[in-house]
Design an enzyme around this catalytic site. Structure first.
Site, short mmCIF file in Angstrom:
data_model
loop_
_atom_site.label_atom_id
_atom_site.label_comp_id
_atom_site.label_asym_id
_atom_site.label_seq_id
_atom_site.Cartn_x
_atom_site.Cartn_y
_atom_site.Cartn_z
CG ASP A 169 -2.04 -1.08 1.04
OD1 ASP A 169 -2.35 -1.45 -0.11
OD2 ASP A 169 -2.55 -1.56 2.06
CE1 TYR A 215 -8.42 -5.29 5.39
CE2 TYR A 215 -8.09 -3.96 7.35
CZ TYR A 215 -8.28 -5.18 6.76
OH TYR A 215 -8.33 -6.32 7.53
CU LIG Z 1 -7.06 -7.34 8.01
#
Ligand SMILES: [Cu+2]
Length: 647
Positions: free
Chosen positions: A305, A389
């Site tokens: 990320d 997320y």
């Molecule tokens: Cu996770």
């Protein structure tokens, strides 16, 4: 705006050589490289950031000194599939370095997210695949452009790829991650922005149940919560001057890059007359999220990320009263879109203070005199949304010299659909026919240490029982300290049974008792990667395999999985640099700490996941001569409310 005007603006003075590029400087740098390299419309700007001056220049800087400003620019030419790095001197108004970087892929840019989704939805092959699953309205489809990794597949070499994962909403405000379009993977050439194939691994029905969590869906909120207010009637105890923060005895400079998000520079603690350095620079340098499901349409799921997406470019604009409480100072983040236009992330970094329970306490039981001090910490944070997320990244500074780093994991777990009745081995059912696959979140923080000066050494400390001959009563144990003198000797793992920590010391500076002044790096939750050493993700993120790495400082060694992890075949970064086993004793060194959270999802993680935390501490270790928080005054009695008791 003409280039001449932009250049005038770019001469705006900044107060310190590490001030992030201003919007005017970004605009000027883009205009200069565009003009001097005759860049056409096929060139994207992956990033435009401050080219940090030499460390020596920064450390010797005094207010009023001349500041030379340079921009570091990464460019991608979609037409030729070539990547370039440029350095632009803003002071000289020219491109001073221009380099073609072969066989790399810059991170997937935010504009590409949007364009990739549009390209997938427009693809007749994709439309046919979703029609097979009864989905007729492509507008309700969500396409997340996952990175493709590198699996040595010949026709993928040199192609800028995304292997997208798709979900479908029931209506425009529905929680789309409740309904994965299982088994359909559109593979997109991001340079041509066209779907090159749609992989279809067979129809799995859409899970039947909604997963909505927003106010328009949630009824019957609990009603027994009374107000709790944070009041700072005289304002905060910090001062901010451009990007420099002063709080009690701490001095911290913040920066922001599209790749790393929040960066800390020049962290010092005022100890009497002396301003004592601790860090030169610290940031989240990489993170990798490998998934554990071996099915053909799942085994390539892993996300870097930082290096593949740019966690800073995905930072949220934070909102008062929700993300942080109290009197808050926000810093904006300035990045660019892929056209090189300035994009402002308003309120990207949050700065505030928090009460943190008791700092220390003692009651003299004979005199009944009780002394207790409240602990307060300074919090510097940002939160990024990476597809499903959310990650919150927090640095905490305490009054006793402690520094803490904490990641808060929240948002939505990645989901997959399973056939009715199936209980998945590599995931957990979080709703009927909806599986959340098992995965790990592995972070690496790069810390350019500066404990009382640039030259430091690192020791491993284990708490061990004494040898038989020194231990007649069987009770003896002590802290055993071992110097980690070279890069390979300094590749280490945690050992909780030995209470292992790592001591970063300045061998030339002693405290009053004659100990070298030091900070200790204290692991928190941690584990090792589950992927095998020969797995593609392990080769590409070898930094995951050790918790501690130490390297001698080198200005070009900043990212543990290399400068360009996107589609990289592996071996870059830490494993490459440390192969030479350079000495790391009593020298300017960088400490890299890896920490991993294994996430076997729970039903309670759905539909949105309560925060999970992971991180580490840095505590002064014989850095001071005594508790540096002895001088924290008692709190005023009965402040706050008639029931409060602070002493
Ligand atoms: Cu996770």
């Amino acid at each position: 705006m003409t280039i001449a005007k932009e250049r005038t603006a770019a001469t705006t003075k900044v107060s310190h050589p590490l001030e992030p590029l201003t919007p005017d400087e970004i605009t000027a740098a883009v205009a200069i490289v565009r003009e001097q390299k005759s860049l056409g419309s096929s060139v994207r700007f992956a990033s435009v950031t401050l080219k940090e001056p030499d460390k020596a220049t920064v450390l010797s800087f005094r207010p009023g000194d001349y500041i030379s400003r340079r921009a570091f620019i990464v460019l991608l030419n979609n037409a030729t599939a070539e990547t370039f790095e440029a350095v632009v001197s803003l002071s000289q108004e020219r491109v001073i370095s221009w380099e073609y970087i072969p066989n790399v892929q810059p991170p997937i840019m935010l504009d590409e997210f949007v364009e990739c989704e549009a390209a997938v939805k427009a693809s007749p092959e994709f439309q046919a695949a979703i029609a097979k699953r009864g989905i007729t309205d492509p507008d309700l489809v969500m396409v997340d452009p996952w990175s493709a990794g590198n699996y040595g597949i010949e026709d993928e070499e040199g192609v800028r790829l995304s292997r997208a994962l798709c979900w479908v909403r029931a209506n425009p405000t529905d929680h789309g991650y409740a309904r994965p379009i299982e088994g359909v993977i559109p593979v997109v050439d991001l340079n041509k922005m066209e779907v090159i194939r749609v992989e279809d691994y067979g129809v799995v029905p859409l899970p039947p149940k909604d997963g909505n969590y927003t106010p328009e869906y949630v009824k019957n909120y609990r009603t027994d919560i009374k107000p709790l207010e944070i009041v700072q009637p005289e304002g905060p105890s910090f001062e901010v001057n451009d990007h420099e923060i002063r709080w009690q005895k701490w001095k911290i400079r913040v920066g922001f890059t599209p790749r790393e998000g929040l960066v800390l520079y020049n962290v010092t603690y005022q100890d009497g007359e002396k301003e004592r350095p601790i860090f030169y620079r610290a940031s989240l340098a990489e993170m990798t999220v490998p998934y554990g499901d071996p099915q053909p349409h799942h085994y390539r799921k892993n996300a870097f990320d930082v290096g593949e997406y740019g966690i800073g470019s995905l930072a949220n604009s934070l909102t008062l009263g929700c993300d942080c409480l109290g009197v808050i100072h926000y810093f904006d983040g300035f990045i660019t879109n892929s056209k090189g236009e300035v994009a402002k992330i308003e309120n990207a970094i949050c700065l505030h203070e928090e009460d943190y329970g008791i700092l220390w306490k003692h009651m003299d039981w004979r005199t009944e005199q009780t002394e207790v001090r409240r602990s307060r910490r300074l919090v510097i944070s940002f939160i990024a949304t990476v597809g499903n997320y959310e990650y919150g990244f927090y640095w905490y500074f305490y009054q006793d010299g402690t520094i803490q780093y904490e990641v808060k994991l929240t948002g939505v777990v990645s989901t997959a659909a399973v056939v009715p009745g199936e209980v998945p081995k590599y995931g957990t059912l979080v709703a009927p026919q909806l599986s959340a696959p098992i995965h790990q979140h592995i972070f690496n923080v790069r810390m350019d240490m500066n404990i009382d000066g640039t030259n430091n050494s690192v020791y491993e400390v284990d708490i061990v029982p004494a040898k038989e001959e020194d231990n007649p009563y069987g009770n003896a144990f002590y802290a055993q300290s071992t110097l980690l003198s070279t890069e390979q000797a300094a590749q280490r793992k945690i050992d909780p049974m030995k209470g292992r920590y790592w001591k970063i010391a300045n061998p030339s500076k002693m405290n009053a008792m004659g100990y070298p002044t030091a900070y200790k790096l204290m692991p928190g939750e941690n584990t090792l990667p589950m992927a095998r050493p020969d797995a593609s993700v392990t080769k590409r993120a070898t930094y995951m395999s050790e918790h501690l790495w130490v390297t001698p400082y080198h200005p070009d060694e900043n990212f543990p999985a290399g400068d360009y992890p996107n589609q990289n075949p592996g071996g870059a970064g830490l494993p490459h640099w440390t192969a030479g086993d350079r000495p790391v004793e009593d020298t300017d060194l960088v400490v890299w700490y890896t920490f991993a959270h294994s996430h076997s999802p729970r039903a309670e993680d759905w539909p949105v996941m309560p925060v999970a935390t992971i991180g580490f501490m840095l505590k002064p270790l014989n850095f001071f001569d005594e508790n540096p928080a002895n001088d924290v005054p008692p709190s005023p009695k009965n402040h706050g409310s008639k029931h409060a008791c602070c002493q």
